[in-house]
Write a protein that holds these residues in place. Sequence first.
Motif, PDB file in Angstrom:
ATOM      1  N   LEU A 248       5.531  -7.040   6.037  1.00 45.88           N
ATOM      2  CA  LEU A 248       4.424  -6.658   5.147  1.00 45.88           C
ATOM      3  C   LEU A 248       4.367  -7.553   3.921  1.00 45.88           C
ATOM      4  N   GLN A 249       5.510  -7.806   3.313  1.00 41.92           N
ATOM      5  CA  GLN A 249       5.532  -8.644   2.114  1.00 41.92           C
ATOM      6  C   GLN A 249       4.995 -10.047   2.412  1.00 41.92           C
ATOM      7  N   ALA A 250       5.348 -10.584   3.577  1.00 42.16           N
ATOM      8  CA  ALA A 250       4.840 -11.903   3.957  1.00 42.16           C
ATOM      9  C   ALA A 250       3.323 -11.873   4.148  1.00 42.16           C
ATOM     10  N   ALA A 251       2.826 -10.778   4.714  1.00 42.90           N
ATOM     11  CA  ALA A 251       1.378 -10.663   4.914  1.00 42.90           C
ATOM     12  C   ALA A 251       0.650 -10.528   3.583  1.00 42.90           C
ATOM     13  N   LEU A 252       1.156  -9.661   2.706  1.00 41.77           N
ATOM     14  CA  LEU A 252       0.498  -9.442   1.413  1.00 41.77           C
ATOM     15  C   LEU A 252       0.492 -10.711   0.568  1.00 41.77           C
ATOM     16  N   ALA A 253       1.515 -11.543   0.727  1.00 41.98           N
ATOM     17  CA  ALA A 253       1.611 -12.778  -0.054  1.00 41.98           C
ATOM     18  C   ALA A 253       0.479 -13.756   0.271  1.00 41.98           C
ATOM     19  N   ARG A 254      -0.195 -13.535   1.391  1.00 37.40           N
ATOM     20  CA  ARG A 254      -1.289 -14.434   1.787  1.00 37.40           C
ATOM     21  C   ARG A 254      -2.608 -14.056   1.110  1.00 37.40           C
ATOM     22  N   ASP A 255      -2.616 -12.928   0.420  1.00 34.42           N
ATOM     23  CA  ASP A 255      -3.766 -12.513  -0.381  1.00 34.42           C
ATOM     24  C   ASP A 255      -5.044 -12.402   0.448  1.00 34.42           C
ATOM     25  N   ARG A 256      -4.905 -11.808   1.637  1.00 38.38           N
ATOM     26  CA  ARG A 256      -6.065 -11.515   2.492  1.00 38.38           C
ATOM     27  C   ARG A 256      -5.909 -10.063   2.951  1.00 38.38           C
ATOM     28  N   LEU A 257      -6.062  -9.161   2.011  1.00 33.72           N
ATOM     29  CA  LEU A 257      -5.764  -7.756   2.267  1.00 33.72           C
ATOM     30  C   LEU A 257      -6.716  -7.158   3.297  1.00 33.72           C
ATOM     31  N   GLY A 258      -6.143  -6.369   4.203  1.00 37.07           N
ATOM     32  CA  GLY A 258      -6.911  -5.634   5.192  1.00 37.07           C
ATOM     33  C   GLY A 258      -6.394  -4.217   5.292  1.00 37.07           C
ATOM     34  N   GLU A 259      -7.068  -3.403   6.094  1.00 36.38           N
ATOM     35  CA  GLU A 259      -6.742  -1.978   6.128  1.00 36.38           C
ATOM     36  C   GLU A 259      -5.345  -1.700   6.671  1.00 36.38           C
ATOM     37  N   PHE A 260      -4.871  -2.474   7.648  1.00 39.76           N
ATOM     38  CA  PHE A 260      -3.543  -2.200   8.193  1.00 39.76           C
ATOM     39  C   PHE A 260      -2.446  -2.594   7.201  1.00 39.76           C
ATOM     40  N   GLN A 261      -2.686  -3.650   6.432  1.00 37.82           N
ATOM     41  CA  GLN A 261      -1.723  -3.991   5.385  1.00 37.82           C
ATOM     42  C   GLN A 261      -1.652  -2.883   4.337  1.00 37.82           C
ATOM     43  N   ALA A 262      -2.813  -2.340   3.957  1.00 43.35           N
ATOM     44  CA  ALA A 262      -2.836  -1.263   2.959  1.00 43.35           C
ATOM     45  C   ALA A 262      -2.144  -0.014   3.499  1.00 43.35           C
ATOM     46  N   GLN A 263      -2.391   0.327   4.759  1.00 49.87           N
ATOM     47  CA  GLN A 263      -1.714   1.475   5.362  1.00 49.87           C
ATOM     48  C   GLN A 263      -0.206   1.250   5.418  1.00 49.87           C
ATOM     49  N   ALA A 264       0.187   0.023   5.741  1.00 50.46           N
ATOM     50  CA  ALA A 264       1.625  -0.278   5.800  1.00 50.46           C
ATOM     51  C   ALA A 264       2.253  -0.182   4.419  1.00 50.46           C
ATOM     52  N   ALA A 265       1.516  -0.576   3.385  1.00 50.66           N
ATOM     53  CA  ALA A 265       2.037  -0.476   2.015  1.00 50.66           C
ATOM     54  C   ALA A 265       2.283   0.983   1.644  1.00 50.66           C
ATOM     55  N   ILE A 266       1.387   1.868   2.053  1.00 51.61           N
ATOM     56  CA  ILE A 266       1.572   3.301   1.794  1.00 51.61           C
ATOM     57  C   ILE A 266       2.804   3.808   2.543  1.00 51.61           C
ATOM     58  N   ALA A 267       2.922   3.418   3.803  1.00 49.45           N
ATOM     59  CA  ALA A 267       4.092   3.835   4.588  1.00 49.45           C
ATOM     60  C   ALA A 267       5.388   3.312   3.971  1.00 49.45           C
ATOM     61  N   ALA A 268       5.346   2.082   3.451  1.00 48.34           N
ATOM     62  CA  ALA A 268       6.536   1.499   2.839  1.00 48.34           C
ATOM     63  C   ALA A 268       6.946   2.257   1.582  1.00 48.34           C
ATOM     64  N   LEU A 269       5.971   2.720   0.810  1.00 48.14           N
ATOM     65  CA  LEU A 269       6.289   3.497  -0.392  1.00 48.14           C
ATOM     66  C   LEU A 269       6.945   4.828  -0.026  1.00 48.14           C
ATOM     67  N   HIS A 270       6.476   5.462   1.029  1.00 50.79           N
ATOM     68  CA  HIS A 270       7.137   6.684   1.506  1.00 50.79           C
ATOM     69  C   HIS A 270       8.565   6.376   1.954  1.00 50.79           C
ATOM     70  N   ALA A 271       8.721   5.272   2.682  1.00 49.52           N
ATOM     71  CA  ALA A 271      10.043   4.919   3.210  1.00 49.52           C
ATOM     72  C   ALA A 271      11.010   4.516   2.105  1.00 49.52           C
ATOM     73  N   ASP A 272      10.483   4.018   0.997  1.00 46.63           N
ATOM     74  CA  ASP A 272      11.331   3.544  -0.104  1.00 46.63           C
ATOM     75  C   ASP A 272      11.918   4.692  -0.925  1.00 46.63           C
ATOM     76  N   ALA A 273      11.303   5.863  -0.850  1.00 51.73           N
ATOM     77  CA  ALA A 273      11.762   7.002  -1.662  1.00 51.73           C
ATOM     78  C   ALA A 273      12.991   7.650  -1.019  1.00 51.73           C
ATOM     79  N   ARG A 274      14.060   7.779  -1.786  1.00 53.24           N
ATOM     80  CA  ARG A 274      15.277   8.384  -1.241  1.00 53.24           C
ATOM     81  C   ARG A 274      15.098   9.871  -0.979  1.00 53.24           C
ATOM     82  N   THR A 275      14.231  10.517  -1.750  1.00 55.49           N
ATOM     83  CA  THR A 275      13.882  11.913  -1.538  1.00 55.49           C
ATOM     84  C   THR A 275      12.374  12.055  -1.665  1.00 55.49           C
ATOM     85  N   ALA A 276      11.835  13.161  -1.163  1.00 58.66           N
ATOM     86  CA  ALA A 276      10.394  13.382  -1.272  1.00 58.66           C
ATOM     87  C   ALA A 276       9.954  13.417  -2.731  1.00 58.66           C
TER      88      ALA A 276
END
Length: 381
Positions: A248-276
Amino acid sequence: MDEALLRSLTPTVLAILVRRGADFATAEDAVQEALVEAVRVWPSDPPRDPKGWLVTVAWRKFLDAIRADAARRRREDLVEEEPEPGPVAAVDDTLELYFRCAHPSLTPSSAVALTLRAVGGLTTRQIAQAYLVPEATMAQRISRAKRTVSGVRFDRPGDVGTVLRVLYLVFNEGYSGDVDLAAEAIRLTRQLAAVIDHPEVQGLLALMLIHHARRASRTAPDGSLVPLAEQDRGRWDTRLIAEGVAILQAALARDRLGEFQAQAAIAALHADARTAEETDWPQIVEWYDELVRLTDSPVVRLNRAVAVGEADGPRAGLAELARLDESLPRHAAVAAYLHERNGDLPTAARLYAEAAAKAPNLAERDHLTRQAARVNATLRR
């Protein structure tokens, strides 16, 4: 017998036949016959060049089929010679198969079935089992799809977005029968990422990996659904999460945002949290704002209302929800959750029951029914 090798070679072999002039439907049948022959022959006599062997056998099967066809005379130029397998332009050929199978003239269900058959190398029986339909029904669906795309000319670049939506549909089917469609979708998306340099392909792959990493924690031992906030995060696959985030980070670095990148960013934020409780809801809302800008999807707006309710409180979430059509799928479930968080238990109980009646599958219906029962039990205390 290396079944994974056979399935990985399927799109390349089919693409070679199509590039040589074979019509898609007959070529696909020929490749399937070659795969059956490989299963029979390879265990006792493995070829030195598996791809070359499959191309040769599939081409002969194709020639046999058209020689027996009433239209043989119209195809004499095609059958005069039997070329030996040669170098394959894998990128162009494989991409054409993806685009052909995701052609806009096909219904979503037909596009998914054809992709699994022609690109994924699954048998009709396996696809039928995955979709819980009779094999004959699936065979008819695939045959119609093949006929539809057989005459399609590819003189223009295909629509990557359509291909990605088909692959995402495959992923969301999850698991049934003896085929893990989520894992199959990841395999196919990896394959696509290897032959096309596109940030949205990377975004979809990242999204799939991060979602798949949570799979083991999504259901309880009795098969009931476990909401994200209640999942045992120690059971999440950190290796898959790390891989997804890096992609995801490699994709976002290309600065051509699309819906799947945005969805993946949301999923990554959930995954990054140690607790809810540590979830970065304000940033998730910002990503939903990007998704709304990209898609203007009512479903995205519904999910955004949940995120707003977490970031700014349930009343703010309910205010966002009030702007949306109540007929939206899962609208009642979201409303029930927000009303419960806002302290309106009678309304929450009623809406949970209403949402259960509208649930699209048994697991979700059971979960919402239990939620309604839990809130009603609290009211009776």
